[in-house]
Design a protein around this motif. Structure first.
Motif, PDB file in Angstrom:
ATOM      1  N   THR A  46     -15.273 -11.229 -12.864  1.00 33.80           N
ATOM      2  CA  THR A  46     -14.174 -11.778 -12.075  1.00 33.80           C
ATOM      3  C   THR A  46     -13.038 -12.169 -13.010  1.00 33.80           C
ATOM      4  O   THR A  46     -13.238 -12.367 -14.213  1.00 33.80           O
ATOM      5  CB  THR A  46     -14.625 -13.006 -11.266  1.00 33.80           C
ATOM      6  OG1 THR A  46     -15.237 -13.954 -12.160  1.00 33.80           O
ATOM      7  CG2 THR A  46     -15.613 -12.610 -10.183  1.00 33.80           C
ATOM      8  N   ALA A  47     -11.841 -12.253 -12.476  1.00 30.69           N
ATOM      9  CA  ALA A  47     -10.663 -12.562 -13.286  1.00 30.69           C
ATOM     10  C   ALA A  47     -10.835 -13.883 -14.021  1.00 30.69           C
ATOM     11  O   ALA A  47     -11.303 -14.872 -13.459  1.00 30.69           O
ATOM     12  CB  ALA A  47      -9.429 -12.614 -12.395  1.00 30.69           C
TER      13      ALA A  47
ATOM     14  N   SER B  58      -8.205  -5.041 -14.552  1.00 28.55           N
ATOM     15  CA  SER B  58      -8.529  -5.500 -13.204  1.00 28.55           C
ATOM     16  C   SER B  58     -10.033  -5.519 -12.974  1.00 28.55           C
ATOM     17  O   SER B  58     -10.739  -4.581 -13.374  1.00 28.55           O
ATOM     18  CB  SER B  58      -7.876  -4.572 -12.172  1.00 28.55           C
ATOM     19  OG  SER B  58      -8.392  -4.835 -10.876  1.00 28.55           O
TER      20      SER B  58
ATOM     21  N   GLU C 279      -6.277  -9.408  -9.589  1.00 27.02           N
ATOM     22  CA  GLU C 279      -7.217  -9.853  -8.558  1.00 27.02           C
ATOM     23  C   GLU C 279      -6.484 -10.509  -7.391  1.00 27.02           C
ATOM     24  O   GLU C 279      -6.782 -10.239  -6.221  1.00 27.02           O
ATOM     25  CB  GLU C 279      -8.235 -10.819  -9.157  1.00 27.02           C
ATOM     26  CG  GLU C 279      -9.333 -11.240  -8.200  1.00 27.02           C
ATOM     27  CD  GLU C 279     -10.484 -11.942  -8.888  1.00 27.02           C
ATOM     28  OE1 GLU C 279     -10.705 -13.132  -8.608  1.00 27.02           O
ATOM     29  OE2 GLU C 279     -11.153 -11.300  -9.723  1.00 27.02           O
TER      30      GLU C 279
END
Length: 324
Positions: free
Chosen positions: A41-42, A63, A132
């Motif tokens: 995840t970011a 990304s 995101e």
């Protein structure tokens, strides 16, 4: 490397190495078989084993939707302990690196609006966050602050992104109109917004101070340090730690860390940065008052004294009882 640190074990190929800006190179990492890499995840980072044997953490700036690559931006920092220099000087396209799976201590919080503030190489986690948030259709602004244009990495990536119009570039040496104005951006606290800051210690401290001065709640302001800022700390002293589950008492000498001593006694604490920056080693405290030496916890979290970072923090009392 500390004996309690789990060595990176995932082999990847450097699909492309590219000079992005003065002293900054990007490394595009792909699985050896060309397949998908572990999801992230970011805001996540990975540990990278440098050619000189040092393990350091680098944010993933690609990304999270791109499952077949991790893109890293690495600053060749002359004052560092040598990992970044070794990666710059000894690693090129088609070389193989050993990394860890992604971990995230700087994750996005659901919010109506996000303000992403990256100073210098601190832009790296912000790029993944912007991607995101854009994919989720959320409101955000990205502010990228650099000393000069030659120090600005990933400008092509930003320009070609679908969120380029939500990005502002602030360049110190291109006139006052280009300077980043934290007071203007943060003048009106917004309960539905969160602020994310990454970059040099001075940049982080300035933005946090201005946010606090304008009334932003500490819980709305999130930071990630790349290295522990200098602190005026007292000389370390010896103290005991007691393991709550067994009652075992272990002496921590003035020249030892809690994590290191626990490792010597067969109690492995997961470690990554060893500087109180990343949050990997957070350990619960049941009794005693920690002497917090990290730059990860907020002042409110430190005041609770119910957890600490054994990689760097110590004890203000004779004995610290750990939730282990």
């Amino acid at each position: 490397m500390d004996s309690a640190m789990a060595a990176p074990s995932l082999l990847v190929r450097v699909a492309q190495r590219r000079e992005e800006a003065l002293g900054i190179a990007s490394f595009e990492l792909r699985a050896l078989d060309g397949g998908e890499l572990p999801p992230f995840t970011a805001g996540a980072h990975i540990d990278v084993l440098a050619p000189n044997g040092m393990v350091r953490q680098y944010s993933i700036c690609s990304s999270p939707l791109e499952r077949r690559r991790y893109l890293l931006g690495i600053l060749n920092e002359p004052a560092s302990r040598g990992a970044s220099r070794a990666l710059h000087e000894e690693v090129g396209t088609d070389d193989v690196l050993c990394i860890s799976e992604p971990r995230n201590h700087f994750a996005l919080v659901p919010a109506k609006r996000s303000l992403l503030l990256g100073g210098g190489i601190g832009i790296t986690p912000m790029l993944a966050m912007a991607a995101e948030l854009a994919a989720q259709g959320r409101q955000f602004e990205l502010h990228y602050c650099v000393r000069s244009r030659e120090h600005a990495a990933f400008l092509d990536l930003v320009a070609q992104s679908p969120w380029a119009d939500r990005t502002s570039l602030h360049i110190d040496d291109e006139g006052p109109y280009q300077h980043f104005n934290a007071d203007a951006l943060l003048a009106v606290p917004d309960a539905d917004s969160h602020v994310y800051i990454c970059g040099p210690a001075g940049f982080i401290a300035h933005v946090r101070q201005r946010a606090a001065a304008h009334g932003w709640a500490a819980a709305q302001v999130h930071v990630e340090h790349f290295a522990a800022p200098a602190q005026d700390l007292p000389e370390p002293g010896a103290f005991d730690v007691r393991i709550a589950s067994t009652g075992k008492v272990i002496r921590v000498g003035a020249d030892k860390t809690v994590a290191g001593v626990l490792g010597e006694h067969g109690i492995a604490i997961p470690l990554s940065c060893n500087e109180g920056v990343c949050g990997t080693c957070i350990t619960g405290v049941l009794e005693g008052t920690p002497e917090h030496r990290d730059c990860y916890f907020t002042e409110e979290e430190k005041a609770r004294n119910n957890q600490f970072m054994p990689c760097c923090s110590r004890s203000m009392d004779h004995t610290l009882v750990l939730d282990l």
